[in-house]
Motif scaffolding. Structure first.
Motif, PDB file in Angstrom:
ATOM      1  N   ARG A  99      33.184  39.129  32.393  1.00 36.44           N
ATOM      2  CA  ARG A  99      32.924  39.244  30.957  1.00 36.44           C
ATOM      3  C   ARG A  99      34.198  39.386  30.144  1.00 36.44           C
ATOM      4  O   ARG A  99      34.331  38.796  29.068  1.00 36.44           O
ATOM      5  CB  ARG A  99      32.015  40.454  30.713  1.00 36.44           C
ATOM      6  N   ASN A 100      35.161  40.180  30.601  1.00 33.05           N
ATOM      7  CA  ASN A 100      36.259  40.574  29.724  1.00 33.05           C
ATOM      8  C   ASN A 100      37.655  40.117  30.154  1.00 33.05           C
ATOM      9  O   ASN A 100      38.447  39.698  29.321  1.00 33.05           O
ATOM     10  CB  ASN A 100      36.282  42.107  29.575  1.00 33.05           C
ATOM     11  N   THR A 101      37.958  40.222  31.439  1.00 28.79           N
ATOM     12  CA  THR A 101      39.346  40.078  31.869  1.00 28.79           C
ATOM     13  C   THR A 101      39.735  38.611  32.007  1.00 28.79           C
ATOM     14  O   THR A 101      39.071  37.829  32.682  1.00 28.79           O
ATOM     15  CB  THR A 101      39.567  40.780  33.222  1.00 28.79           C
ATOM     16  N   TRP A 102      40.837  38.266  31.372  1.00 33.46           N
ATOM     17  CA  TRP A 102      41.433  36.929  31.497  1.00 33.46           C
ATOM     18  C   TRP A 102      42.956  37.094  31.483  1.00 33.46           C
ATOM     19  O   TRP A 102      43.468  37.800  30.616  1.00 33.46           O
ATOM     20  CB  TRP A 102      41.017  36.018  30.338  1.00 33.46           C
ATOM     21  N   PRO A 103      43.674  36.507  32.407  1.00 42.74           N
ATOM     22  CA  PRO A 103      43.217  35.676  33.537  1.00 42.74           C
ATOM     23  C   PRO A 103      42.337  36.470  34.513  1.00 42.74           C
ATOM     24  O   PRO A 103      42.381  37.697  34.542  1.00 42.74           O
ATOM     25  CB  PRO A 103      44.518  35.254  34.214  1.00 42.74           C
ATOM     26  N   LEU A 104      41.599  35.761  35.311  1.00 38.87           N
ATOM     27  CA  LEU A 104      40.692  36.407  36.249  1.00 38.87           C
ATOM     28  C   LEU A 104      41.434  37.089  37.382  1.00 38.87           C
ATOM     29  O   LEU A 104      42.533  36.678  37.771  1.00 38.87           O
ATOM     30  CB  LEU A 104      39.735  35.376  36.834  1.00 38.87           C
ATOM     31  N   THR A 105      40.813  38.121  37.895  1.00 38.56           N
ATOM     32  CA  THR A 105      41.280  38.762  39.111  1.00 38.56           C
ATOM     33  C   THR A 105      40.146  38.677  40.124  1.00 38.56           C
ATOM     34  O   THR A 105      39.104  38.087  39.856  1.00 38.56           O
ATOM     35  CB  THR A 105      41.631  40.236  38.862  1.00 38.56           C
ATOM     36  N   ARG A 106      40.321  39.275  41.268  1.00 41.56           N
ATOM     37  CA  ARG A 106      39.235  39.282  42.245  1.00 41.56           C
ATOM     38  C   ARG A 106      38.177  40.327  41.902  1.00 41.56           C
ATOM     39  O   ARG A 106      37.141  40.395  42.551  1.00 41.56           O
ATOM     40  CB  ARG A 106      39.790  39.502  43.652  1.00 41.56           C
ATOM     41  N   GLU A 107      38.418  41.117  40.883  1.00 43.33           N
ATOM     42  CA  GLU A 107      37.450  42.111  40.447  1.00 43.33           C
ATOM     43  C   GLU A 107      36.529  41.486  39.406  1.00 43.33           C
ATOM     44  O   GLU A 107      36.631  41.740  38.219  1.00 43.33           O
ATOM     45  CB  GLU A 107      38.163  43.338  39.868  1.00 43.33           C
ATOM     46  N   MET A 108      35.632  40.649  39.857  1.00 43.79           N
ATOM     47  CA  MET A 108      34.721  39.936  38.972  1.00 43.79           C
ATOM     48  C   MET A 108      33.433  40.731  38.797  1.00 43.79           C
ATOM     49  O   MET A 108      33.058  41.551  39.638  1.00 43.79           O
ATOM     50  CB  MET A 108      34.395  38.559  39.556  1.00 43.79           C
ATOM     51  N   ASP A 109      32.730  40.480  37.696  1.00 44.34           N
ATOM     52  CA  ASP A 109      31.487  41.204  37.435  1.00 44.34           C
ATOM     53  C   ASP A 109      30.366  40.774  38.378  1.00 44.34           C
ATOM     54  O   ASP A 109      29.588  41.606  38.872  1.00 44.34           O
ATOM     55  CB  ASP A 109      31.038  40.965  35.992  1.00 44.34           C
ATOM     56  N   TYR A 110      30.248  39.475  38.611  1.00 44.84           N
ATOM     57  CA  TYR A 110      29.154  38.948  39.432  1.00 44.84           C
ATOM     58  C   TYR A 110      29.685  37.856  40.357  1.00 44.84           C
ATOM     59  O   TYR A 110      30.560  37.062  39.980  1.00 44.84           O
ATOM     60  CB  TYR A 110      28.049  38.354  38.549  1.00 44.84           C
ATOM     61  N   TRP A 111      29.104  37.812  41.555  1.00 45.65           N
ATOM     62  CA  TRP A 111      29.452  36.816  42.561  1.00 45.65           C
ATOM     63  C   TRP A 111      28.203  36.076  43.022  1.00 45.65           C
ATOM     64  O   TRP A 111      27.130  36.663  43.156  1.00 45.65           O
ATOM     65  CB  TRP A 111      30.078  37.482  43.786  1.00 45.65           C
ATOM     66  N   GLY A 112      28.382  34.791  43.305  1.00 42.53           N
ATOM     67  CA  GLY A 112      27.336  34.018  43.943  1.00 42.53           C
ATOM     68  C   GLY A 112      27.481  34.091  45.447  1.00 42.53           C
ATOM     69  O   GLY A 112      28.398  34.720  45.973  1.00 42.53           O
ATOM     70  N   LYS A 113      26.584  33.413  46.170  1.00 46.58           N
ATOM     71  CA  LYS A 113      26.577  33.489  47.627  1.00 46.58           C
ATOM     72  C   LYS A 113      27.469  32.474  48.308  1.00 46.58           C
ATOM     73  O   LYS A 113      27.739  32.605  49.485  1.00 46.58           O
ATOM     74  CB  LYS A 113      25.146  33.340  48.142  1.00 46.58           C
ATOM     75  N   GLY A 114      27.934  31.488  47.626  1.00 49.78           N
ATOM     76  CA  GLY A 114      28.889  30.566  48.218  1.00 49.78           C
ATOM     77  C   GLY A 114      28.282  29.308  48.803  1.00 49.78           C
ATOM     78  O   GLY A 114      27.105  29.266  49.168  1.00 49.78           O
ATOM     79  N   THR A 115      29.124  28.302  48.902  1.00 48.38           N
ATOM     80  CA  THR A 115      28.754  27.034  49.515  1.00 48.38           C
ATOM     81  C   THR A 115      29.912  26.593  50.407  1.00 48.38           C
ATOM     82  O   THR A 115      31.075  26.710  50.026  1.00 48.38           O
ATOM     83  CB  THR A 115      28.418  25.979  48.438  1.00 48.38           C
ATOM     84  N   LEU A 116      29.576  26.111  51.601  1.00 50.53           N
ATOM     85  CA  LEU A 116      30.594  25.810  52.606  1.00 50.53           C
ATOM     86  C   LEU A 116      31.129  24.394  52.441  1.00 50.53           C
ATOM     87  O   LEU A 116      30.365  23.431  52.374  1.00 50.53           O
ATOM     88  CB  LEU A 116      30.012  25.980  54.006  1.00 50.53           C
ATOM     89  N   VAL A 117      32.450  24.298  52.410  1.00 51.98           N
ATOM     90  CA  VAL A 117      33.142  23.005  52.415  1.00 51.98           C
ATOM     91  C   VAL A 117      33.934  22.910  53.708  1.00 51.98           C
ATOM     92  O   VAL A 117      34.747  23.793  54.002  1.00 51.98           O
ATOM     93  CB  VAL A 117      34.073  22.872  51.205  1.00 51.98           C
ATOM     94  N   THR A 118      33.691  21.855  54.465  1.00 50.38           N
ATOM     95  CA  THR A 118      34.401  21.637  55.712  1.00 50.38           C
ATOM     96  C   THR A 118      35.105  20.293  55.636  1.00 50.38           C
ATOM     97  O   THR A 118      34.472  19.270  55.385  1.00 50.38           O
ATOM     98  CB  THR A 118      33.439  21.644  56.910  1.00 50.38           C
ATOM     99  N   VAL A 119      36.408  20.317  55.839  1.00 54.81           N
ATOM    100  CA  VAL A 119      37.210  19.100  55.760  1.00 54.81           C
ATOM    101  C   VAL A 119      37.808  18.819  57.130  1.00 54.81           C
ATOM    102  O   VAL A 119      38.534  19.647  57.675  1.00 54.81           O
ATOM    103  CB  VAL A 119      38.331  19.237  54.720  1.00 54.81           C
ATOM    104  N   SER A 120      37.502  17.656  57.668  1.00 52.22           N
ATOM    105  CA  SER A 120      38.021  17.281  58.977  1.00 52.22           C
ATOM    106  C   SER A 120      39.177  16.291  58.826  1.00 52.22           C
ATOM    107  O   SER A 120      39.215  15.492  57.890  1.00 52.22           O
ATOM    108  CB  SER A 120      36.909  16.661  59.818  1.00 52.22           C
TER     109      SER A 120
END
Length: 121
Positions: A99-120
């Motif tokens: 909501r407030n901090t810019w630039p972003l840090t790893r202390e975010m308000d909300y996180w999603g569950k993620g999606t996997l990217v695999t590069v061969s």
């Protein structure tokens, strides 16, 4: 609040993907949005960020020129176009809202569950 990431998959080096994150339960236009990633055995790291209006973007040096972040405040979505992929881009990619901090840090308000990217190679 829900942040649902999608679009991950398995690609060969040099390939591209478009990651998307759909947000709900928050006033999306009030939040800066970011993408982070976590490779196996490594800490979560910042990838890209976009400000509330979309007027400012930031990228990790490792992805500059290859990844592009964008957002659509009417659709409550943030996207990450990932191109010229390298094996070292293999990770789970997370979207997050702040909501407030810019630039972003790893202390975010909300996180999603993620999606996997695999590069061969």
């Amino acid at each position: 609040v829900q942040l649902q990431a999608s679009g991950g998959g398995s690609v060969q080096a040099g390939g591209s993907l478009r990651l998307s994150c759909a947000a709900s339960g928050l006033i999306f236009m009030y939040y800066h949005m970011g993408w982070f990633r976590q490779a196996p055995g490594k800490e979560r790291e910042f990838v890209a960020a976009i400000s509330q209006s979309g007027g400012s973007t930031l990228y990790a040096d490792s992805v500059k020129g290859r990844f592009t972040i964008s957002r659509n405040n009417a659709k409550n979505t943030v996207n990450l176009q990932v191109s010229s992929l390298k094996p070292e881009d293999t990770a789970v990619y997370y979207c997050a809202a702040e909501r407030n901090t810019w630039p972003l840090t790893r202390e975010m308000d909300y996180w999603g569950k993620g999606t996997l990217v695999t590069v061969s190679s």
